[in-house]
Design an enzyme around this catalytic site. Structure first.
Site, short mmCIF file in Angstrom:
data_model
loop_
_atom_site.label_atom_id
_atom_site.label_comp_id
_atom_site.label_asym_id
_atom_site.label_seq_id
_atom_site.Cartn_x
_atom_site.Cartn_y
_atom_site.Cartn_z
N HIS A 132 -4.84 52.70 -23.06
CA HIS A 132 -5.61 51.56 -23.58
C HIS A 132 -6.68 51.08 -22.60
O HIS A 132 -7.54 50.28 -22.97
CB HIS A 132 -4.69 50.39 -23.93
CG HIS A 132 -3.68 50.73 -24.97
ND1 HIS A 132 -4.00 51.28 -26.18
CD2 HIS A 132 -2.31 50.61 -24.98
CE1 HIS A 132 -2.90 51.48 -26.90
NE2 HIS A 132 -1.87 51.08 -26.18
ZN ZN Z 1 2.56 52.89 -27.06
#
Ligand code: ZN
Ligand code: ZN
Length: 358
Positions: A132
């Protein structure tokens, strides 16, 4: 199943991985990596002649600067020195966060180098997969993007076809952003429907751009999807893509947080499908990549299923037997789930396959 007793496997581990502190209520708890090490030792993996422990090294300054902006690196350094501030609402700061992020992400690059230097054939990092984190900023428990750093390292060594097989239940939005226009990097991400699930990105229409168009593949699943629909989508989509791409290195994020026992998401996979997918990529690495295969196993937020998943992956890599407890998912795929998944699979095929000539 390939017989893998002859494969040399590196397990990335050192007490320095554990020097983080997101607080006692955070899903990533201190003790997690010691737990993995103890689990592997108890199940006799670490005493196998073809398994060795590799000591993670921090990310180099050069790789850090390729992977993140100077502004962001400075901000992480400030938080690290004072212990105050946060990376994101779900990613609190702490004293020493820079050094910890550097070693937990550096473990991935250490593993990559051990493979490319011919020390091991495969590696598993229990911390890796910070997918992320973006070039400009982190979040979603991720400080530095080790997947991107690993790709940059491989590119600097001359590798031109790198497959990122991301089966974490959350979409790898950070990694996608780095290589969206890059045909040297194919990213296949299977995840829960981004309409409902963090990071609300990774729609099927997002297939890459420019020269990278067709090399970014997103397949998502409705809540409550089980092994059968997942295996169906995998068989329909993944083998043709991998045969086409012929990767020189495979980076794999297994979906331990897509397991039915995981509490952060809503898919209902068992360890059977984790074994199936891991075996497929292990075989593909031997077929296309001279065995070069790295597993970033950091996702997974319920101890039992996290450990079972690690055991399955280590079993496939090392050829040493491991059986998790009997899997008892709460239900099976229903008609509605099948309809949605078949629809999604057809959409991926319609959008991506013609571009690649499949
Ligand atoms: Zn995850
Ligand atoms: Zn192997």
């Amino acid at each position: 199943m390939s017989s893998s007793k002859s494969c040399r496997v590196g397990f990335l581990w050192s007490p320095s991985l554990e020097t983080f502190n997101f607080g006692s209520k955070h899903p990533i708890k201190v003790g997690r990596f010691q737990m993995v090490r103890d689990f592997l030792a108890e199940n006799d993996f670490l005493s196998q002649p073809n398994v060795e422990i590799l000591t993670p090294q921090p990310l180099s300054d050069e790789l850090l600067r390729m992977t993140h902006t100077i502004e962001y690196l400075d901000a992480v350094r400030r938080i690290s020195e004072t212990g105050e501030g946060e990376i994101a609402i779900d990613t609190p700061g702490f004293l020493g966060i820079f050094e910890n992020a550097s070693i937990t992400s550096g473990a991935t690059v250490t593993g990559v180098r051990a493979v490319t230097d011919g020390i091991v054939d495969h590696f598993l990092s229990p911390t890796g997969g910070f997918h992320h984190a973006k070039f400009e900023w982190g979040g979603g428990f991720c400080i530095f993007n080790d997947v991107a750093a690993a790709v940059y390292e491989l590119k600097s060594l001359g590798y031109q076809r790198i497959l990122i097989a991301d089966f974490d239940v959350h979409h790898g939005n950070g990694t996608q952003a780095y290589f969206y226009d890059d045909p040297e990097v194919m990213q296949i991400s299977f995840h829960e429907d981004p309409e409902w699930m963090f990071p609300h990105d990774g729609f099927i229409e997002d297939i890459g751009e420019g020269a990278g168009c067709g090399y970014n593949i997103n397949m998502h699943f409705p809540m409550d999807s089980c092994d059968d629909v997942y295996r169906y989508a995998f068989d329909e989509l993944v083998p043709p893509l991998v045969d086409f791409f012929q990767p020189e290195f495979i980076i794999f994020l297994p979906g331990f947080d897509a397991h039915y026992r995981d509490r952060l998401a809503h898919l209902n996979l068992t360890t059977d499908i984790i074994r199936y997918i891991t075996s497929y990529f292990h075989d593909a690495a031997h077929r296309f990549s001279q065995g070069r295969f790295g597993v970033l196993a950091g996702g997974g937020y319920t101890n039992e299923s996290f450990k079972w998943g690690i055991g399955i992956v280590m079993s496939v890599l090392s050829g040493y037997n491991y059986e998790p407890p009997k899997q008892e998912p709460p239900f099976e795929d229903d008609e509605e789930t099948w309809t949605a998944v078949k629809h999604n699979v057809e959409k991926v095929k319609r959008l991506v396959f013609p571009i690649l000539g499949l």
